[in-house]
Scaffold this motif. Structure first.
Motif, mmCIF file in Angstrom:
data_model
loop_
_atom_site.group_PDB
_atom_site.id
_atom_site.type_symbol
_atom_site.label_atom_id
_atom_site.label_comp_id
_atom_site.label_asym_id
_atom_site.label_seq_id
_atom_site.Cartn_x
_atom_site.Cartn_y
_atom_site.Cartn_z
ATOM 1 N N VAL A 40 0.756 -1.206 -0.035
ATOM 2 C CA VAL A 40 -0.007 -0.031 -0.076
ATOM 3 C C VAL A 40 0.700 1.093 0.137
ATOM 4 C CG1 VAL A 40 -1.906 1.136 1.177
ATOM 5 C CG2 VAL A 40 -1.982 -1.248 1.128
ATOM 6 N N ALA A 43 -3.518 5.156 1.954
ATOM 7 C CA ALA A 43 -4.898 4.502 2.151
ATOM 8 C C ALA A 43 -5.622 5.813 2.880
ATOM 9 C CB ALA A 43 -5.015 3.134 2.673
ATOM 10 N N MET A 171 -9.615 5.530 -2.728
ATOM 11 C CA MET A 171 -9.428 5.641 -1.200
ATOM 12 C C MET A 171 -8.148 5.154 -1.024
ATOM 13 S SD MET A 171 -12.023 6.800 0.240
ATOM 14 C CE MET A 171 -12.070 5.730 1.972
ATOM 15 N N ASN A 172 -7.634 4.514 -1.740
ATOM 16 C CA ASN A 172 -6.052 3.915 -1.359
ATOM 17 C C ASN A 172 -5.580 3.617 -2.750
ATOM 18 O OD1 ASN A 172 -6.976 1.121 -1.785
ATOM 19 N ND2 ASN A 172 -8.299 1.476 0.028
HETATM 20 C C1 LIG Z 1 -9.313 0.270 -0.178
HETATM 21 O O1 LIG Z 1 -10.529 0.595 -0.390
HETATM 22 C C2 LIG Z 1 -11.256 -0.342 -0.387
HETATM 23 C C3 LIG Z 1 -12.750 0.589 -0.722
HETATM 24 O O2 LIG Z 1 -12.617 1.293 -1.890
HETATM 25 C C4 LIG Z 1 -11.355 -1.073 0.730
HETATM 26 O O3 LIG Z 1 -12.406 -2.049 0.505
HETATM 27 C C5 LIG Z 1 -10.031 -1.708 1.141
HETATM 28 O O4 LIG Z 1 -9.974 -2.518 2.198
HETATM 29 C C6 LIG Z 1 -8.991 -0.756 1.046
HETATM 30 N N1 LIG Z 1 -7.633 -1.026 1.188
HETATM 31 C C7 LIG Z 1 -6.684 -0.454 2.266
HETATM 32 C C8 LIG Z 1 -5.500 -1.271 2.259
HETATM 33 O O5 LIG Z 1 -7.067 0.378 2.960
#
Ligand SMILES: *[C@@H]1O[C@H](CO)[C@@H](O)[C@H](O)[C@H]1NC(C)=O
Ligand SMILES: *[C@@H]1O[C@H](CO)[C@@H](O)[C@H](O)[C@H]1NC(C)=O
Ligand SMILES: *[C@@H]1O[C@H](CO)[C@@H](O)[C@H](O)[C@H]1NC(C)=O
Length: 603
Positions: A40, A43, A171-172
């Motif tokens: 990542v 996020a 979102m990430n």
């Molecule tokens: C990234 O965002 C998605 C929603 O768009 C979410 O389901 C997922 O868990 C997120 N991953 C991280 C690493 O935060």
């Protein structure tokens, strides 16, 4: 629409090498696999406030993806920046050329190779990419489907409630682990700012007092004066005559106008109006009537003379009102959408700072003084994006430019000041780029005889950037005096701001032919920049280098050149905020400029 003008060169990778790479990837599943081994990069815990999820982004929608490559010798650039900006150093004033800076911020060939093969592995032709002047940014047109595979993510359409803007963001996002130490940022991804939602830090004071001309204060233009002669009208109504008297520039006549210039950065939909500037001059600076400015359009920025912007007019009227006849340049940065929008598709993928900064970095000659009156809460700007942008400002300083930013208009923070890390704790909210250690951040004051801090003056401590050494003495002195006040509400090790201050309320601005009263630290930053442009004029007229990055100077030998502001505070987040006092404070910094004294100090 002009093509991206910041792209000085388009690099074409050898197609033979490319073919070889593609074949290698196809032939070797292990190589393919490394592009799927993600870590990542950034996020968010929740959708940024003010935005709502609209729906998934159309898979075939295409946009320009900008990939920041690690600047191989960035540490050396920072060392050079501090040396050439430190009046006590033998390299003081020996600013770097565009090419010298480019050599330090160019990526390592390994980074270029890796990014190339990553693009190829995703079916993209690196020859279709564009590169920034130093090669530290690669921009390539991708589809949403491609971007999602490259970044192990999902793009969505988000709507900004207030402005009704739609953007494609995520979102990430992740990067193949092998790329993490080579790529600084990918955009657009998780930075949710749009032009319209970027908070211009100016506001029209609906009931603010206005005057139609400067006759009251014009006598100040006639000769030397003392602060005591600044008329009481300047307590509520600010004009160039007030500022020139207050900051002691009235008698200075610019001499280096062939070499010197001042740049104002503006963004989409904020157009600086020429007719309004003439009206402004005829009312408030009659000797400047006929004076003008150049508009430079960056990345499709406009120049609609029927649509004067409050921020743009404020900025240009006050930079010119103080620095006339120094040439002023208004940068209108835009970003026309690369497709025909319909009701379901977004119209904006702008990354304002990166577009503007890459454009400036590609120019051989740049203004010695810049001012920008835009900003966001630091926590809403992803750390990777903020770091990349902040580092780009270091380049401009190394080249000999002074970079001013407004400190923000919410004191120590607006509203509930809750953190967006999912924990919702209350914490003072610093602003970015105000919090970047490579810019000079300008807070606000009000009244004269004496000037005091204006209550909205943004100030505080960064949670992203550590305290730079140039301010360590000034800030630790303040912290010792502060004791336990506001403990836990701010980061005691962070870069502290503002650095300086200037008037921030009651500015008379001509907008659409009419005089309005405008306030905000976005008035303070152009005002301070106007004074710095005159100091640069003085340096250049003496055959000396421009002042460049100001902070090492102003926190050392420059201190006596400021009027220390010792009363007022900047409440916010349900607290009284910080209080201005003797010495540096996070409300008004070191104080407001005295041109005459600074001139003597830098001579
Ligand atoms: C990234 O965002 C998605 C929603 O768009 C979410 O389901 C997922 O868990 C997120 N991953 C991280 C690493 O935060
Ligand atoms: C405080 O600032 C430092 C930089 O000086 C940063 O590394 C750290 O993460 C910050 N702490 C918090 C809680 O934000
Ligand atoms: C203003 O500048 C002059 C030099 O031009 C200087 O002597 C004076 O101290 C400065 N400050 C004030 C408040 O007059």
């Amino acid at each position: 629409m002009p093509t991206d003008p910041y792209v000085a060169t388009t690099m074409f990778w050898s197609s033979a090498a490319l073919l070889a790479l593609v074949q290698l990837c196809v032939a070797n599943p292990l190589l393919l696999k490394r592009w799927d081994d993600f870590g990542v990069k950034h996020a968010w815990a929740e959708i940024p406030r003010g935005w709502e999820l609209h729906g998934p982004a159309p898979a075939d929608y295409t946009f320009d993806m900008r990939i920041g490559l690690k600047q191989d010798k960035f540490d050396e650039l920072v060392t050079s920046l501090y040396e050439v900006s430190d009046p006590a150093h033998e390299r003081y004033g020996q600013h770097l050329s565009k090419e010298e800076v480019a050599a330090l911020v160019a990526p390592h060939p390994d980074s270029v190779d890796l990014v190339e093969s990553w693009l190829s592995a995703h079916g993209l032709d690196p020859a279709s990419s564009q590169r920034s002047h130093a090669g530290d940014f690669v921009t390539i047109r991708v589809s949403v489907a491609q971007a999602e595979k490259m970044l192990g993510t999902q793009y969505n359409v988000y709507r900004h409630g207030k402005s009704d803007d739609y953007v494609i963001r995520t979102m990430n996002y992740s990067l193949p682990n092998v790329l993490h130490e080579h790529v600084t940022v990918v955009a657009p991804t998780t930075y949710f700012s749009t032009m319209k939602s970027m908070k211009a830090t100016s506001f029209v004071q609906e009931d603010g007092p206005t005057i139609e001309s400067d006759a009251d204060v014009a006598h100040l233009l006639k000769g030397p004066h003392s602060l005591a002669t600044v008329p009481t009208s300047c307590n509520t109504v600010i004009t160039p005559a007030c500022l020139r008297a207050l900051y002691n520039t009235t008698t200075y006549v610019p001499k280096a106008i062939a070499k010197n210039s001042l740049g104002v950065a503006g963004y989409l939909d904020e157009f600086a109006n020429r007719a309004d500037l003439q009206t402004f001059f005829s009312r408030f600076r009659t000797d400047a009537v006929g004076g003008t400015f150049t508009t430079v359009k960056v990345n499709g920025g406009g120049d609609d003379q029927t649509d004067p912007g409050v921020e743009a007019n404020l900025d240009i009227q006050y930079t010119e009102g103080i620095s006339f006849p120094t040439p002023n340049v208004y940068y209108s940065t835009g970003g026309s959408p690369p497709f025909n929008p319909d009701s379901n598709t977004p119209t904006n993928t702008n990354e304002p700072y990166l577009d503007w900064l890459n454009f400036i970095a590609s120019q051989t000659t740049i203004p010695q003084t810049f001012t920008t009156s835009y900003g966001d809460d630091e926590q809403t700007v992803p750390l990777d994006y903020a770091t990349t942008v902040c580092n780009l400002f270091a380049q401009l300083g190394a080249r000999g430019s002074s970079i001013m930013f407004s400190s923000g208009d919410d004191g120590v923070g607006a509203g509930d000041c809750l953190t967006n890390d999912g924990k919702n704790t209350k914490h003072f909210q610093p602003n970015f780029p105000a919090s970047c250690p490579f810019v000079t951040t300008v807070g606000g004051t009000i009244r004269v005889n004496p000037e005091v801090a204006v209550s909205f003056s943004g100030g505080g401590f960064s949670n992203y950037f550590a305290r730079p050494s140039y301010q360590s003495t000034a800030v630790s002195t303040f912290l010792t005096k502060l004791g336990s006040t506001n403990a836990g509400q701010f980061n005691t090790t962070g870069r502290a701001y503002p650095d300086v201050a200037a008037q921030g309320q009651g500015f008379q601005v001509v907008i659409g032919g009419r005089v309005g009263s405008v306030g905000g630290t976005s008035a303070s930053s152009p005002t301070f920049a106007g004074v710095i442009a005159l100091l640069n004029d003085f340096r250049l007229s003496q055959g000396k280098a421009s002042l460049g990055f100001l902070n090492p100077l102003i926190y050392s030998t420059g201190v006596p050149g400021f009027n220390d502001i010792t009363s007022g505070s900047n409440p916010g987040c349900g607290t009284n905020g910080f209080t201005a006092g003797a010495g540096w404070d996070p409300v008004t910094g070191l104080g407001t400029p005295d041109f005459g004294k600074l001139q003597a100090l830098i001579g």
